[in-house]
Design a protein around this motif. Structure first.
Motif, PDB file in Angstrom:
ATOM      1  N   ASN A  27      22.096  75.926  -2.677  1.00 52.56           N
ATOM      2  CA  ASN A  27      22.947  75.789  -1.497  1.00 52.56           C
ATOM      3  C   ASN A  27      24.175  76.682  -1.670  1.00 52.56           C
ATOM      4  OD1 ASN A  27      24.454  75.061   0.706  1.00 52.56           O
ATOM      5  ND2 ASN A  27      24.914  72.987  -0.007  1.00 52.56           N
ATOM      6  N   PRO A  28      24.191  77.853  -1.053  1.00 54.12           N
ATOM      7  CA  PRO A  28      25.319  78.789  -1.229  1.00 54.12           C
ATOM      8  C   PRO A  28      26.671  78.215  -0.837  1.00 54.12           C
ATOM      9  CG  PRO A  28      23.441  79.882  -0.183  1.00 54.12           C
ATOM     10  CD  PRO A  28      23.120  78.419  -0.214  1.00 54.12           C
ATOM     11  N   ASP A  29      26.683  77.144  -0.037  1.00 49.93           N
ATOM     12  CA  ASP A  29      27.950  76.539   0.406  1.00 49.93           C
ATOM     13  C   ASP A  29      28.468  75.497  -0.575  1.00 49.93           C
ATOM     14  OD1 ASP A  29      27.899  78.064   2.721  1.00 49.93           O
ATOM     15  OD2 ASP A  29      26.675  76.584   3.778  1.00 49.93           O
ATOM     16  N   THR A  30      27.812  75.360  -1.729  1.00 50.52           N
ATOM     17  CA  THR A  30      28.244  74.376  -2.718  1.00 50.52           C
ATOM     18  C   THR A  30      29.692  74.631  -3.128  1.00 50.52           C
ATOM     19  OG1 THR A  30      26.018  74.083  -3.606  1.00 50.52           O
ATOM     20  CG2 THR A  30      27.839  73.488  -5.048  1.00 50.52           C
ATOM     21  N   SER A  31      30.478  73.553  -3.187  1.00 48.37           N
ATOM     22  CA  SER A  31      31.894  73.665  -3.535  1.00 48.37           C
ATOM     23  C   SER A  31      32.238  72.678  -4.645  1.00 48.37           C
ATOM     24  CB  SER A  31      32.760  73.391  -2.304  1.00 48.37           C
ATOM     25  OG  SER A  31      34.117  73.250  -2.663  1.00 48.37           O
ATOM     26  N   LEU A  32      33.272  73.008  -5.392  1.00 47.00           N
ATOM     27  CA  LEU A  32      33.756  72.103  -6.441  1.00 47.00           C
ATOM     28  C   LEU A  32      34.854  71.179  -5.920  1.00 47.00           C
ATOM     29  CD1 LEU A  32      33.933  74.676  -9.382  1.00 47.00           C
ATOM     30  CD2 LEU A  32      32.293  72.812  -9.135  1.00 47.00           C
ATOM     31  N   GLY A  33      35.113  71.239  -4.625  1.00 48.88           N
ATOM     32  CA  GLY A  33      36.192  70.436  -4.054  1.00 48.88           C
ATOM     33  C   GLY A  33      36.025  68.949  -4.287  1.00 48.88           C
ATOM     34  N   ASN A  34      34.821  68.414  -4.022  1.00 56.03           N
ATOM     35  CA  ASN A  34      34.606  66.974  -4.189  1.00 56.03           C
ATOM     36  C   ASN A  34      34.819  66.531  -5.633  1.00 56.03           C
ATOM     37  OD1 ASN A  34      33.979  66.642  -1.504  1.00 56.03           O
ATOM     38  ND2 ASN A  34      31.775  66.850  -1.794  1.00 56.03           N
ATOM     39  N   LEU A  35      34.342  67.354  -6.588  1.00 57.83           N
ATOM     40  CA  LEU A  35      34.521  67.021  -7.999  1.00 57.83           C
ATOM     41  C   LEU A  35      35.998  66.936  -8.358  1.00 57.83           C
ATOM     42  CD1 LEU A  35      33.479  66.726 -10.955  1.00 57.83           C
ATOM     43  CD2 LEU A  35      33.557  69.220 -11.092  1.00 57.83           C
ATOM     44  N   LEU A  36      36.781  67.935  -7.955  1.00 57.53           N
ATOM     45  CA  LEU A  36      38.201  67.965  -8.311  1.00 57.53           C
ATOM     46  C   LEU A  36      38.973  66.862  -7.611  1.00 57.53           C
ATOM     47  CD1 LEU A  36      38.869  71.832  -8.286  1.00 57.53           C
ATOM     48  CD2 LEU A  36      38.081  70.373 -10.149  1.00 57.53           C
ATOM     49  N   GLU A  37      38.652  66.611  -6.336  1.00 57.40           N
ATOM     50  CA  GLU A  37      39.351  65.545  -5.596  1.00 57.40           C
ATOM     51  C   GLU A  37      39.092  64.180  -6.232  1.00 57.40           C
ATOM     52  OE1 GLU A  37      41.507  65.802  -3.355  1.00 57.40           O
ATOM     53  OE2 GLU A  37      41.304  67.859  -2.623  1.00 57.40           O
ATOM     54  N   THR A  38      37.846  63.938  -6.630  1.00 62.54           N
ATOM     55  CA  THR A  38      37.520  62.646  -7.252  1.00 62.54           C
ATOM     56  C   THR A  38      38.252  62.489  -8.577  1.00 62.54           C
ATOM     57  OG1 THR A  38      35.330  62.724  -6.231  1.00 62.54           O
ATOM     58  CG2 THR A  38      35.637  61.158  -8.034  1.00 62.54           C
ATOM     59  N   LEU A  39      38.328  63.538  -9.352  1.00 57.67           N
ATOM     60  CA  LEU A  39      39.022  63.470 -10.643  1.00 57.67           C
ATOM     61  C   LEU A  39      40.516  63.208 -10.472  1.00 57.67           C
ATOM     62  CD1 LEU A  39      37.258  66.404 -12.528  1.00 57.67           C
ATOM     63  CD2 LEU A  39      37.131  63.981 -13.126  1.00 57.67           C
ATOM     64  N   CYS A  40      41.066  63.556  -9.302  1.00 55.49           N
ATOM     65  CA  CYS A  40      42.502  63.343  -9.064  1.00 55.49           C
ATOM     66  C   CYS A  40      42.811  61.935  -8.551  1.00 55.49           C
ATOM     67  CB  CYS A  40      43.020  64.372  -8.060  1.00 55.49           C
ATOM     68  SG  CYS A  40      43.039  66.070  -8.700  1.00 55.49           S
ATOM     69  N   ARG A  41      41.788  61.180  -8.161  1.00 58.62           N
ATOM     70  CA  ARG A  41      42.036  59.823  -7.650  1.00 58.62           C
ATOM     71  C   ARG A  41      42.571  58.926  -8.746  1.00 58.62           C
ATOM     72  NH1 ARG A  41      36.304  58.931  -4.460  1.00 58.62           N
ATOM     73  NH2 ARG A  41      36.595  60.582  -2.897  1.00 58.62           N
ATOM     74  N   HIS A  42      43.440  58.017  -8.359  1.00 61.97           N
ATOM     75  CA  HIS A  42      44.037  57.119  -9.343  1.00 61.97           C
ATOM     76  C   HIS A  42      43.132  55.915  -9.579  1.00 61.97           C
ATOM     77  CE1 HIS A  42      47.566  59.593  -8.995  1.00 61.97           C
ATOM     78  NE2 HIS A  42      48.219  58.843  -9.858  1.00 61.97           N
ATOM     79  N   GLU A  43      43.028  55.539 -10.852  1.00 62.27           N
ATOM     80  CA  GLU A  43      42.258  54.375 -11.261  1.00 62.27           C
ATOM     81  C   GLU A  43      43.152  53.467 -12.096  1.00 62.27           C
ATOM     82  OE1 GLU A  43      39.018  53.426 -10.894  1.00 62.27           O
ATOM     83  OE2 GLU A  43      38.442  55.108  -9.597  1.00 62.27           O
ATOM     84  N   VAL A  44      42.884  52.187 -12.024  1.00 62.66           N
ATOM     85  CA  VAL A  44      43.646  51.227 -12.842  1.00 62.66           C
ATOM     86  C   VAL A  44      43.219  51.396 -14.288  1.00 62.66           C
ATOM     87  CG1 VAL A  44      44.141  48.807 -13.296  1.00 62.66           C
ATOM     88  CG2 VAL A  44      43.884  49.616 -10.933  1.00 62.66           C
ATOM     89  N   SER A  45      44.150  51.780 -15.155  1.00 62.72           N
ATOM     90  CA  SER A  45      43.815  51.997 -16.564  1.00 62.72           C
ATOM     91  C   SER A  45      44.004  50.742 -17.400  1.00 62.72           C
ATOM     92  CB  SER A  45      44.679  53.132 -17.138  1.00 62.72           C
ATOM     93  OG  SER A  45      46.057  52.818 -17.004  1.00 62.72           O
ATOM     94  N   ARG A  46      44.999  49.904 -17.038  1.00 58.12           N
ATOM     95  CA  ARG A  46      45.232  48.659 -17.780  1.00 58.12           C
ATOM     96  C   ARG A  46      45.522  47.557 -16.760  1.00 58.12           C
ATOM     97  NH1 ARG A  46      49.882  49.416 -21.952  1.00 58.12           N
ATOM     98  NH2 ARG A  46      49.189  47.294 -22.451  1.00 58.12           N
ATOM     99  N   PRO A  47      44.484  46.800 -16.389  1.00 61.87           N
ATOM    100  CA  PRO A  47      44.677  45.769 -15.354  1.00 61.87           C
ATOM    101  C   PRO A  47      45.777  44.786 -15.700  1.00 61.87           C
ATOM    102  CG  PRO A  47      42.341  46.090 -15.833  1.00 61.87           C
ATOM    103  CD  PRO A  47      43.093  46.851 -16.861  1.00 61.87           C
ATOM    104  N   GLU A  48      45.878  44.439 -17.003  1.00 60.28           N
ATOM    105  CA  GLU A  48      46.884  43.432 -17.382  1.00 60.28           C
ATOM    106  C   GLU A  48      48.298  43.963 -17.180  1.00 60.28           C
ATOM    107  OE1 GLU A  48      45.825  45.895 -20.983  1.00 60.28           O
ATOM    108  OE2 GLU A  48      44.776  44.867 -19.330  1.00 60.28           O
ATOM    109  N   ALA A  49      48.444  45.312 -17.259  1.00 59.86           N
ATOM    110  CA  ALA A  49      49.770  45.891 -17.078  1.00 59.86           C
ATOM    111  C   ALA A  49      49.955  46.453 -15.672  1.00 59.86           C
ATOM    112  CB  ALA A  49      49.999  46.996 -18.103  1.00 59.86           C
TER     113      ALA A  49
END
Length: 464
Positions: A43-65
């Motif tokens: 697919n020549p239109d393949t982009s890395l945008g989705n990969l980079l955007e997902t990696l930038c999303r915030h996730e809870v690293s320490r629920p207790e804190a």
């Protein structure tokens, strides 16, 4: 690893394949590159945008804190290192805004890794920001300064310091203290991994890399045997074992370092001095490091030749070939022969290497390369045959089949006819009845003045 498995579900299908590749070990960057290229072909239109955007999303690293971090910061250091190496390799295809956000997220890491810091800064340079910011940390700068002083000796300039203090050598946006870093290649591959890394996490990574290298030894020995039919394990010099995979974790780092230093754009007059310093390193460079360095330093210069090579280039190539023949075969001679448009300048240089620097073992190795034939390549093959390497039955049969199959496109070529005459005279004892029959049919098509001498030489072979 349970957390990593949980994080994988955050990515779409194509991005998940890339993430798995980047998690696959020290060669993850090049594994991901191969996957990305396949995705682009599909697919020549393949982009890395989705990969980079997902990696930038915030996730809870320490629920207790109740704290959260960008997802990329929750992955292991090796993943982040592979990710940045991969981004360096495909920086022209990166969505700029998403790439900037990812680099900003990585700057939030509370325990920055020196290699990751350097790669982040290199990417920022590639993307057009922070060009004047050094790639090294203050601690690394201090170590490099000490190394430069040791190399310089007591008031005299030697080795790497001599090479890189020359007024003719200029590296854009880099200080002199950047440059002695290449001298650290005289240590083992793990030196590149462990540079400025005193933390427990990097030590564990280094151990994993050493285990991978040890597991490759058997595969390397098998590779030597497969590449040189009739050769035994004892035939190959100890330093010449080629790895089963072209890219190791160390070679990726060396490749990135070579790109940072712009070795491919060095003026030719600086090459002899630089190569002299490379040859003085002790112990010798590993296969992967030597091959990557040769490719970065010389391949582009040789491929771009439009006239006979300069004295400086010839000196550099022959000196490295004499000490590192197998890396030279795989990193320079093979890739040049694979090009379909090489001309007399390249053929002349390769002939000098084959005749003056390669022994019979490595000449035989070159003959096993699967390459397209052209007028320029014919002179190189003829030079190989003139040196009369020992061809076993299988290799001679393969070469004869190629002679017969290539014959129709060289019916008017005197070079091809001379090469055929060399085969029939110097290798007459290898010719079987089957070979004789197929060669006889090929000679009928020959349209040069050597047709009759060729037929006479074939007729004189009567032992079949």
């Amino acid at each position: 690893m349970d957390k990593v498995a949980m994080f994988l579900c955050r990515f779409d299908g194509q991005s998940r394949l890339l993430v798995r590749s980047l998690l696959s070990g020290g060669s993850g960057a090049h594994t991901a590159l191969a996957v990305f290229r396949k995705q682009q072909r599909a697919n020549p239109d393949t982009s890395l945008g989705n990969l980079l955007e997902t990696l930038c999303r915030h996730e809870v690293s320490r629920p207790e804190a109740d704290t959260d971090k960008p997802l990329v910061c929750l992955f292991p250091a090796l993943f982040k290192q592979n990710l940045l190496s991969f981004m360096c390799l495909v920086h022209s295809a990166l969505p700029v805004n998403a790439a900037h956000r990812l680099l900003k997220c990585l700057s939030q890491d509370s325990h920055p890794n020196p290699w990751i810091t350097a790669l982040v800064r290199q990417l920022e340079r590639n993307l057009g920001t922070h060009r004047k910011q050094p790639l090294y940390s203050s601690q690394c700068s201090q170590r490099l300064t000490e190394l430069s002083q040791r190399l310089a000796g007591s008031g005299e300039t030697r080795g790497w310091a001599e090479c890189f203090s020359s007024d003719t050598v200029r590296f854009e946006s880099q200080n002199v203290v950047d440059l002695p870093e290449l001298g650290t290649q005289r240590k083992r591959k793990s030196s590149l991994i462990n540079l400025e890394s005193d933390g427990e996490e990097m030590e564990q990574q280094s151990k994993r890399m050493k285990i991978c290298e040890n597991e490759q030894v058997d595969a390397e020995e098998q590779s030597v045997k497969m590449e040189t039919p009739g050769g035994s394990e004892s035939d190959a010099p100890a330093e010449a074992s080629a790895p089963a995979s072209e890219y190791t974790a160390a070679s990726i780092k060396v490749e990135v370092l070579c790109n940072m230093l712009s070795l491919s754009s060095l003026p030719e007059q600086t090459l002899p001095k630089l190569c002299s310093s490379i040859l003085s390193l002790s112990p010798d460079l590993s296969y992967s490091t030597a091959a990557t360095l040769i490719k970065s330093l010389l391949l582009e210069k040789v491929l771009s030749l439009s006239e006979p090579a300069s004295r400086c280039l010839v000196t550099a190539v022959t000196s490295l070939c004499s000490q590192y023949p197998r890396p030279m075969c795989h990193a320079l001679i093979g890739p040049v022969l694979e090009e379909t448009n090489i001309g007399p300048p390249q053929a002349e240089l390769l002939n000098r290497l084959i005749e003056g620097c390669l022994d019979s073992h490595y000449r035989l190795l070159v003959m096993t390369f699967k390459i397209p034939w052209s007028e320029a390549v014919l002179s190189i093959i003829h030079s190989l045959l003139d040196s009369k390497p020992v061809l076993n039955e299988e290799l001679f049969t393969q070469f004869t089949e190629q002679l017969v199959s290539q014959g129709p496109q060289f019916t008017k070529s005197v070079k091809f006819a001379k090469m055929m005459l060399t085969v029939l005279t110097k290798y007459s004892s290898n010719v079987t009845a089957t070979h004789k029959h197929s060669l006889s049919g090929s000679l009928m098509l020959n349209g040069t003045f050597l047709k009759k001498p060729l037929q006479a030489a074939l007729k004189r072979i009567t032992h079949t």
